[in-house]
Design a protein around this motif. Sequence first.
Motif, PDB file in Angstrom:
ATOM      1  N   ARG A 192      10.671  -3.495 -17.577  1.00 38.21           N
ATOM      2  CA  ARG A 192      10.112  -4.651 -16.886  1.00 38.21           C
ATOM      3  C   ARG A 192       8.598  -4.598 -16.946  1.00 38.21           C
ATOM      4  NH1 ARG A 192      13.453  -4.829 -11.280  1.00 38.21           N
ATOM      5  NH2 ARG A 192      15.431  -4.275 -12.188  1.00 38.21           N
ATOM      6  N   ALA A 193       7.999  -5.761 -17.051  1.00 38.95           N
ATOM      7  CA  ALA A 193       6.543  -5.835 -17.057  1.00 38.95           C
ATOM      8  C   ALA A 193       6.018  -5.541 -15.654  1.00 38.95           C
ATOM      9  CB  ALA A 193       6.092  -7.217 -17.507  1.00 38.95           C
ATOM     10  N   LEU A 194       4.937  -4.818 -15.594  1.00 44.40           N
ATOM     11  CA  LEU A 194       4.282  -4.515 -14.333  1.00 44.40           C
ATOM     12  C   LEU A 194       3.689  -5.800 -13.778  1.00 44.40           C
ATOM     13  CD1 LEU A 194       3.457  -2.148 -12.470  1.00 44.40           C
ATOM     14  CD2 LEU A 194       1.349  -2.018 -13.793  1.00 44.40           C
ATOM     15  N   LYS A 195       4.034  -6.140 -12.517  1.00 47.36           N
ATOM     16  CA  LYS A 195       3.569  -7.395 -11.936  1.00 47.36           C
ATOM     17  C   LYS A 195       2.454  -7.202 -10.910  1.00 47.36           C
ATOM     18  CE  LYS A 195       7.891  -9.787 -12.632  1.00 47.36           C
ATOM     19  NZ  LYS A 195       8.973 -10.532 -12.030  1.00 47.36           N
ATOM     20  N   ALA A 196       2.485  -6.054 -10.237  1.00 50.45           N
ATOM     21  CA  ALA A 196       1.485  -5.833  -9.193  1.00 50.45           C
ATOM     22  C   ALA A 196       1.218  -4.342  -9.025  1.00 50.45           C
ATOM     23  CB  ALA A 196       1.964  -6.423  -7.872  1.00 50.45           C
ATOM     24  N   VAL A 197       0.032  -4.061  -8.498  1.00 52.00           N
ATOM     25  CA  VAL A 197      -0.374  -2.690  -8.222  1.00 52.00           C
ATOM     26  C   VAL A 197      -0.970  -2.653  -6.819  1.00 52.00           C
ATOM     27  CG1 VAL A 197      -1.946  -0.821  -8.882  1.00 52.00           C
ATOM     28  CG2 VAL A 197      -0.886  -2.227 -10.645  1.00 52.00           C
ATOM     29  N   LEU A 198      -0.535  -1.685  -6.018  1.00 52.43           N
ATOM     30  CA  LEU A 198      -1.147  -1.419  -4.713  1.00 52.43           C
ATOM     31  C   LEU A 198      -2.054  -0.212  -4.885  1.00 52.43           C
ATOM     32  CD1 LEU A 198       1.908  -1.749  -2.298  1.00 52.43           C
ATOM     33  CD2 LEU A 198       0.147  -3.447  -2.785  1.00 52.43           C
ATOM     34  N   ILE A 199      -3.291  -0.364  -4.472  1.00 54.86           N
ATOM     35  CA  ILE A 199      -4.265   0.711  -4.634  1.00 54.86           C
ATOM     36  C   ILE A 199      -4.779   1.131  -3.267  1.00 54.86           C
ATOM     37  CG2 ILE A 199      -6.506   1.345  -5.603  1.00 54.86           C
ATOM     38  CD1 ILE A 199      -6.011  -0.712  -7.802  1.00 54.86           C
ATOM     39  N   ASP A 200      -4.651   2.422  -2.987  1.00 49.99           N
ATOM     40  CA  ASP A 200      -5.230   2.977  -1.772  1.00 49.99           C
ATOM     41  C   ASP A 200      -6.748   2.963  -1.937  1.00 49.99           C
ATOM     42  OD1 ASP A 200      -5.392   4.234   0.737  1.00 49.99           O
ATOM     43  OD2 ASP A 200      -5.383   6.219  -0.177  1.00 49.99           O
ATOM     44  N   LEU A 201      -7.458   2.731  -0.863  1.00 49.77           N
ATOM     45  CA  LEU A 201      -8.912   2.617  -0.965  1.00 49.77           C
ATOM     46  C   LEU A 201      -9.622   3.970  -0.857  1.00 49.77           C
ATOM     47  CD1 LEU A 201      -9.405  -0.652   1.074  1.00 49.77           C
ATOM     48  CD2 LEU A 201      -9.670  -0.338  -1.380  1.00 49.77           C
ATOM     49  N   SER A 202      -9.476   4.628   0.264  1.00 48.68           N
ATOM     50  CA  SER A 202     -10.216   5.860   0.517  1.00 48.68           C
ATOM     51  C   SER A 202      -9.699   6.985  -0.368  1.00 48.68           C
ATOM     52  CB  SER A 202     -10.101   6.251   1.988  1.00 48.68           C
ATOM     53  OG  SER A 202     -10.840   7.424   2.232  1.00 48.68           O
ATOM     54  N   GLY A 203     -10.594   7.535  -1.168  1.00 49.24           N
ATOM     55  CA  GLY A 203     -10.244   8.607  -2.075  1.00 49.24           C
ATOM     56  C   GLY A 203      -9.813   8.113  -3.444  1.00 49.24           C
ATOM     57  N   THR A 204      -9.546   6.815  -3.563  1.00 49.00           N
ATOM     58  CA  THR A 204      -9.146   6.248  -4.847  1.00 49.00           C
ATOM     59  C   THR A 204     -10.265   5.398  -5.421  1.00 49.00           C
ATOM     60  OG1 THR A 204      -6.852   6.217  -4.099  1.00 49.00           O
ATOM     61  CG2 THR A 204      -7.384   4.879  -6.017  1.00 49.00           C
ATOM     62  N   LEU A 205     -10.786   4.471  -4.617  1.00 54.66           N
ATOM     63  CA  LEU A 205     -11.935   3.663  -5.046  1.00 54.66           C
ATOM     64  C   LEU A 205     -13.247   4.231  -4.515  1.00 54.66           C
ATOM     65  CD1 LEU A 205     -10.854  -0.082  -4.741  1.00 54.66           C
ATOM     66  CD2 LEU A 205     -10.667   1.463  -6.677  1.00 54.66           C
ATOM     67  N   HIS A 206     -13.190   4.794  -3.324  1.00 52.20           N
ATOM     68  CA  HIS A 206     -14.434   5.295  -2.714  1.00 52.20           C
ATOM     69  C   HIS A 206     -14.136   6.515  -1.861  1.00 52.20           C
ATOM     70  CE1 HIS A 206     -13.966   4.112   1.589  1.00 52.20           C
ATOM     71  NE2 HIS A 206     -13.010   3.379   1.054  1.00 52.20           N
ATOM     72  N   ILE A 207     -15.188   7.298  -1.642  1.00 54.18           N
ATOM     73  CA  ILE A 207     -15.164   8.371  -0.650  1.00 54.18           C
ATOM     74  C   ILE A 207     -16.376   8.118   0.224  1.00 54.18           C
ATOM     75  CG2 ILE A 207     -15.319  10.851  -0.237  1.00 54.18           C
ATOM     76  CD1 ILE A 207     -13.993  11.214  -3.028  1.00 54.18           C
ATOM     77  N   GLU A 208     -16.090   7.700   1.461  1.00 57.61           N
ATOM     78  CA  GLU A 208     -17.130   7.249   2.390  1.00 57.61           C
ATOM     79  C   GLU A 208     -17.987   6.178   1.720  1.00 57.61           C
ATOM     80  OE1 GLU A 208     -17.095   7.879   5.612  1.00 57.61           O
ATOM     81  OE2 GLU A 208     -15.415   9.249   5.385  1.00 57.61           O
ATOM     82  N   ASP A 209     -19.273   6.459   1.488  1.00 57.61           N
ATOM     83  CA  ASP A 209     -20.172   5.451   0.924  1.00 57.61           C
ATOM     84  C   ASP A 209     -20.485   5.686  -0.556  1.00 57.61           C
ATOM     85  OD1 ASP A 209     -20.435   3.924   3.268  1.00 57.61           O
ATOM     86  OD2 ASP A 209     -21.927   5.306   4.068  1.00 57.61           O
ATOM     87  N   THR A 210     -19.559   6.328  -1.258  1.00 52.44           N
ATOM     88  CA  THR A 210     -19.751   6.603  -2.680  1.00 52.44           C
ATOM     89  C   THR A 210     -18.531   6.136  -3.458  1.00 52.44           C
ATOM     90  OG1 THR A 210     -21.039   8.576  -2.112  1.00 52.44           O
ATOM     91  CG2 THR A 210     -20.213   8.435  -4.372  1.00 52.44           C
ATOM     92  N   ALA A 211     -18.772   5.387  -4.525  1.00 54.59           N
ATOM     93  CA  ALA A 211     -17.672   4.943  -5.387  1.00 54.59           C
ATOM     94  C   ALA A 211     -17.144   6.139  -6.174  1.00 54.59           C
ATOM     95  CB  ALA A 211     -18.150   3.861  -6.342  1.00 54.59           C
ATOM     96  N   VAL A 212     -15.834   6.208  -6.344  1.00 55.42           N
ATOM     97  CA  VAL A 212     -15.232   7.233  -7.189  1.00 55.42           C
ATOM     98  C   VAL A 212     -15.615   6.903  -8.638  1.00 55.42           C
ATOM     99  CG1 VAL A 212     -13.031   8.143  -8.052  1.00 55.42           C
ATOM    100  CG2 VAL A 212     -13.332   7.716  -5.593  1.00 55.42           C
ATOM    101  N   PRO A 213     -16.135   7.864  -9.389  1.00 60.84           N
ATOM    102  CA  PRO A 213     -16.550   7.595 -10.774  1.00 60.84           C
ATOM    103  C   PRO A 213     -15.411   6.971 -11.597  1.00 60.84           C
ATOM    104  CG  PRO A 213     -17.272   9.777 -10.089  1.00 60.84           C
ATOM    105  CD  PRO A 213     -16.376   9.261  -9.003  1.00 60.84           C
ATOM    106  N   GLY A 214     -15.721   5.870 -12.266  1.00 65.54           N
ATOM    107  CA  GLY A 214     -14.758   5.193 -13.119  1.00 65.54           C
ATOM    108  C   GLY A 214     -13.855   4.202 -12.405  1.00 65.54           C
ATOM    109  N   ALA A 215     -13.954   4.141 -11.091  1.00 68.46           N
ATOM    110  CA  ALA A 215     -13.047   3.267 -10.328  1.00 68.46           C
ATOM    111  C   ALA A 215     -13.268   1.789 -10.640  1.00 68.46           C
ATOM    112  CB  ALA A 215     -13.206   3.526  -8.832  1.00 68.46           C
TER     113      ALA A 215
END
Length: 140
Positions: free
Chosen positions: A5-28
């Motif tokens: 099946r084709a992937l239709k949606a993605v749930l992304i956790d924010l803290s630790g995945t996109l950012h750590i406190e006030d810093t973006a995770v590299p490559g996010a």
Amino acid sequence: MAGRRALKAVLIDLSGTLHIEDTAVPGAQDALNRLRQASVAVKFVTNTTKESKRNLLERLQRLNFDLQEKDIFTSLSAARCLLEQKQLRPLLLVEDNALEDFTGIDTSEPNAVVIGLAPDQFNYQTLNRAFRWGNSRFTS
């Protein structure tokens, strides 16, 4: 074997995945852009209770993430939905910074308690109030 099946949606956790406190995770940011180019619905989730959704969104936008408030679902959002569905009036033991997520919710004569990461709220006065409410509910 079942077809792929084709992937239709993605749930992304924010803290630790996109950012750590006030810093973006590299490559996010790049990874998020690649997902969006793949025409995949992207929604963001977090269990943080220390700040409002608006504050979280503003932080992420300062870190150059292209997000909208409607794409973020927090544990405070879930608590608010439950309060509204059950028509409850909460005693809110959350940081002042998170209170705006409960704007418009009746908190008079509480019949529920919402607890978040709120060290400033964990004092004798507020905990005594919460326990007195809980005790009266279970002894009546």
